[in-house]
Design a protein around this motif. Structure first.
Motif, PDB file in Angstrom:
ATOM      1  N   LEU A 171     -17.150  16.304 -31.300  1.00 45.64           N
ATOM      2  CA  LEU A 171     -17.693  16.382 -29.944  1.00 45.64           C
ATOM      3  C   LEU A 171     -16.602  16.543 -28.895  1.00 45.64           C
ATOM      4  O   LEU A 171     -16.863  16.382 -27.702  1.00 45.64           O
ATOM      5  CB  LEU A 171     -18.528  15.133 -29.645  1.00 45.64           C
ATOM      6  N   TRP A 176     -21.356  18.927 -26.940  1.00 50.49           N
ATOM      7  CA  TRP A 176     -22.448  19.106 -27.892  1.00 50.49           C
ATOM      8  C   TRP A 176     -22.620  20.570 -28.294  1.00 50.49           C
ATOM      9  O   TRP A 176     -23.216  20.869 -29.339  1.00 50.49           O
ATOM     10  CB  TRP A 176     -23.752  18.572 -27.305  1.00 50.49           C
ATOM     11  N   TRP A 233     -18.339  15.194 -23.497  1.00 49.48           N
ATOM     12  CA  TRP A 233     -18.936  15.344 -24.813  1.00 49.48           C
ATOM     13  C   TRP A 233     -19.359  16.801 -25.002  1.00 49.48           C
ATOM     14  O   TRP A 233     -20.195  17.311 -24.271  1.00 49.48           O
ATOM     15  CB  TRP A 233     -20.141  14.418 -24.966  1.00 49.48           C
TER      16      TRP A 233
END
Length: 296
Positions: free
Chosen positions: A55, A73, A71
């Motif tokens: 991530l 994703w 993060w």
């Protein structure tokens, strides 16, 4: 008139020996649970590291930071968008799923015969199955490759790995045979008295009682096929359209050897199905493996 009040009976003070025993039990409880927590962390932290790294951004994955910021994703989307990745998924599901079904269907009747039938040469047949377990697959890989590639022209496909599973697997036969010996013969005799033949007895009586053993064999075979690297490398390396996840992941890592975040994301996507399958089937798996050693 004097009223006598009942006083609660006080428990006698613990003796020094009892206090020592309680203290020892407490220390043992703390030691055992501390070792359990340490073992859990030892096995869990690598997965946590893979998840956090998957991530991160490209630059952060090479730094000392442990927490992604921000993060990322979309790393998983980038992996799934890699040309061929979904094809590897499809090939692996075909190899693992169909191979597991064929192995169980072909191994169960043989294991049932070795466990419940009385015939001349049964022990010799069992010893032959055990000897096949001890034979390394690398010993026969060259003649098998020549047969599938030269005689049947199936190189560049996964069929040389799937078709042999329709003829049984030595380890699966042995494991199922060990489990079927734990089923009392009275159930089988009662089914035959009621008019059931051998096939109907197997389907109606033996299979329902052998579900934990069948589940253990199926999981073993599924995990083996899902993680198999040697077989696809031998038969499917020349055709990228037939690659599996285990072999394709090596190619993916070579193409993204500096993008550790994408490599970790791809690794997690490969491991996730196996972890989920074991998580939901671990009870049947443990029960099947445990009961196979109860009776020989």
């Amino acid at each position: 008139m004097t009223q006598v009040l009942d006083k609660p009976v006080e428990s006698p003070a613990a003796t020094p020996a009892e206090r020592t025993a309680r203290r020892r039990a407490l220390l043992e409880w703390i030691a055992v649970h501390s070792l359990g927590v340490a073992a859990a962390l030892f096995f869990t932290l690598p997965f946590v590291f893979v998840l956090l790294t998957s991530l991160m951004s490209d630059s952060q994955a090479l730094s000392r930071n442990l927490i992604p910021d921000p993060w990322q994703w979309e790393n998983y989307r980038r992996v799934l968008d890699t040309p061929g990745f979904l094809t590897w998924w499809r090939n692996t599901l075909l190899y693992a799923g169909l191979g597991t079904v064929l192995t169980v269907v072909s191994s169960l009747p043989v294991a049932y015969a070795l466990a419940k039938f009385r015939f001349r040469g049964r022990n010799a047949a069992l010893m032959l199955v055990i000897s096949m377990m001890m034979l390394p697959p690398q010993v026969v890989v060259i003649p098998m490759y020549l047969f599938w590639a030269k005689q049947l022209d199936l190189s560049g496909t996964l069929w040389p790995l799937i078709v042999p599973m329709a003829f049984g697997d030595a380890f699966s036969i042995f494991l199922l045979r060990q489990f079927l010996t734990t089923i009392p013969n009275e159930y089988i005799d009662a089914a035959k008295v009621d008019g059931c033949g051998e096939l109907r007895t197997l389907l109606r009586v033996v299979i329902p009682m052998a579900r934990p053993g069948i589940a253990a064999v199926a999981l073993f075979q599924f995990f083996y096929a899902w993680n198999d690297y040697f077989g696809p490398q031998i038969y499917a390396s020349e055709n990228p359209g037939a690659w599996t996840l285990s072999y394709g992941l090596e190619s993916f890592k070579g193409a993204h050897h500096t993008d550790w975040n994408l490599t970790m994301a791809a690794t997690l996507l490969v491991m996730a199905p196996v972890i989920l399958v074991f998580f939901f089937a671990q009870k049947a798996f443990v029960e099947g493996v445990t009961l196979t050693g109860v009776k020989g």
